[in-house]
Design an enzyme around this catalytic site. Structure first.
Site, PDB file in Angstrom:
ATOM      1  N   HIS A   1      54.469  35.759  37.712  1.00 38.27           N
ATOM      2  CA  HIS A   1      54.829  36.466  36.480  1.00 38.27           C
ATOM      3  C   HIS A   1      54.525  35.565  35.293  1.00 38.27           C
ATOM      4  CE1 HIS A   1      57.997  36.440  33.301  1.00 38.27           C
ATOM      5  NE2 HIS A   1      57.581  37.685  33.158  1.00 38.27           N
TER       6      HIS A   1
ATOM      7  N   ARG B   1      57.293  52.323  26.987  1.00 32.53           N
ATOM      8  CA  ARG B   1      56.721  53.213  28.001  1.00 32.53           C
ATOM      9  C   ARG B   1      57.216  52.797  29.388  1.00 32.53           C
ATOM     10  NH1 ARG B   1      51.749  53.633  31.005  1.00 32.53           N
ATOM     11  NH2 ARG B   1      51.098  55.799  31.228  1.00 32.53           N
TER      12      ARG B   1
END
Length: 300
Positions: free
Chosen positions: A106, A260
């Site tokens: 990540h 989103r």
């Protein structure tokens, strides 16, 4: 001071393009591109791969969202932001290789700017990267941490140690009392030393990611594995899901601010398992992950 947000956006969009290009070259399969707009202001571009040659699922997202006011949850913590318009932008990525011997990774780098007529802009940077192996190798972990340390070295003695510790403390599942992985670096609310220093530090973290991660995948991508390894990988991926949905501040901010949903939750792995009160057998490679690697230490 008035912040040049166009300059910030140029860096983040170019970073997304460069990283996706390197990942496509490494995997051999293309990333799909999905542009989106946010009714309240702003939008982004999601770049996603599923069922690639290396990555079972991965996403590299650019987002630039804005609003006239912040959620009450934000202004309660930072009352100086009340009544300010705001912008938040950055690049966030999560990569889940299919091979259990290849770790999940990540990385994100971001900036927040809040403005009000007649007053100085309020701004800060945040970001970091971390590694989540399932079957860990000490050389890999040391390499990842060494690249993080080298990237932060120009910004002062103790910076890496501070951000490494912050990463260990942040990517920690409090309800499990265990780390998510082997850490890396993490920072937030960064505005000390001036805008140029903070922006340069953030760029150093974003720019070093592929140097820290891809050499590890190159060594492990062809390691043979079977159902045992895939089963353990799916079990440990469950911890990843738990952290992102329960503790991750970026996920919570994105959902609360009307981001989103598909792009926010692209960080979740495609195949996950949970078991009731499971423990690895002593002396197994699975137990080694807990005993040796899920323990904070100075890897660099």
């Amino acid at each position: 001071m008035s912040i040049d947000t166009t300059r910030l956006k140029d860096y983040f969009t170019h970073l997304q393009t460069r990283i996706v290009g390197e990942l496509e070259a490494f995997d051999g399969q293309p990333f799909r591109s999905d542009s989106w707009d946010r009714p309240e202001g702003g939008g982004g571009v999601s770049r996603l791969i599923e069922q690639g040659d290396v990555f079972e699922r991965g996403g590299v997202n650019f987002s630039h969202v804005a609003g006239r006011s912040l959620p009450a949850t934000a202004t309660a913590v930072r009352p100086q932001l009340a009544g300010r318009a705001w912008q938040a932008m950055g690049v966030s990525l999560v990569l889940h290789p299919e091979n259990p011997y290849c770790p999940t990774a990540h990385m994100n780098v971001r900036c927040f700017v809040a403005t009000k007529d007649g007053e100085e802009d309020v701004w800060w940077f945040g970001g970091g990267m971390d590694l989540t192996p399932y079957y860990a190798f000490e050389d890999d972990v040391r390499h990842f941490h060494a690249r993080c340390k080298a990237a932060l070295a120009p910004f002062g003695d103790g910076v890496h140690a501070k951000y490494k510790q912050w990463c260990d403390e942040y990517f920690f599942l409090k309800h499990r009392n265990e780390p998510r992985g082997v850490g890396g670096v993490f920072f937030d609310d960064l505005n000390d030393g001036g805008f140029e220093r903070c922006f340069a530090l953030t760029q150093a973290v974003g720019d070093v990611f592929t140097q820290a991660y891809l050499p590890i995948l190159a060594k492990r991508r062809d390691t043979p594995y079977g159902e045992r390894e895939r089963d353990f990988q799916a079990y440990r991926r469950g911890r990843y899901v738990e952290f992102n949905l329960v503790w991750d501040r970026g996920t919570l901010f994105g959902l609360q601010s009307g981001g989103r949903t598909e792009s926010i939750l692209m960080s979740l792995p495609p195949v996950v398992k949970w078991r009731y009160d499971w423990q690895p057998e002593a002396g197994t490679p699975e137990a080694e992950l807990y005993e040796k690697y899920l323990q904070p230490r100075d890897w660099a």
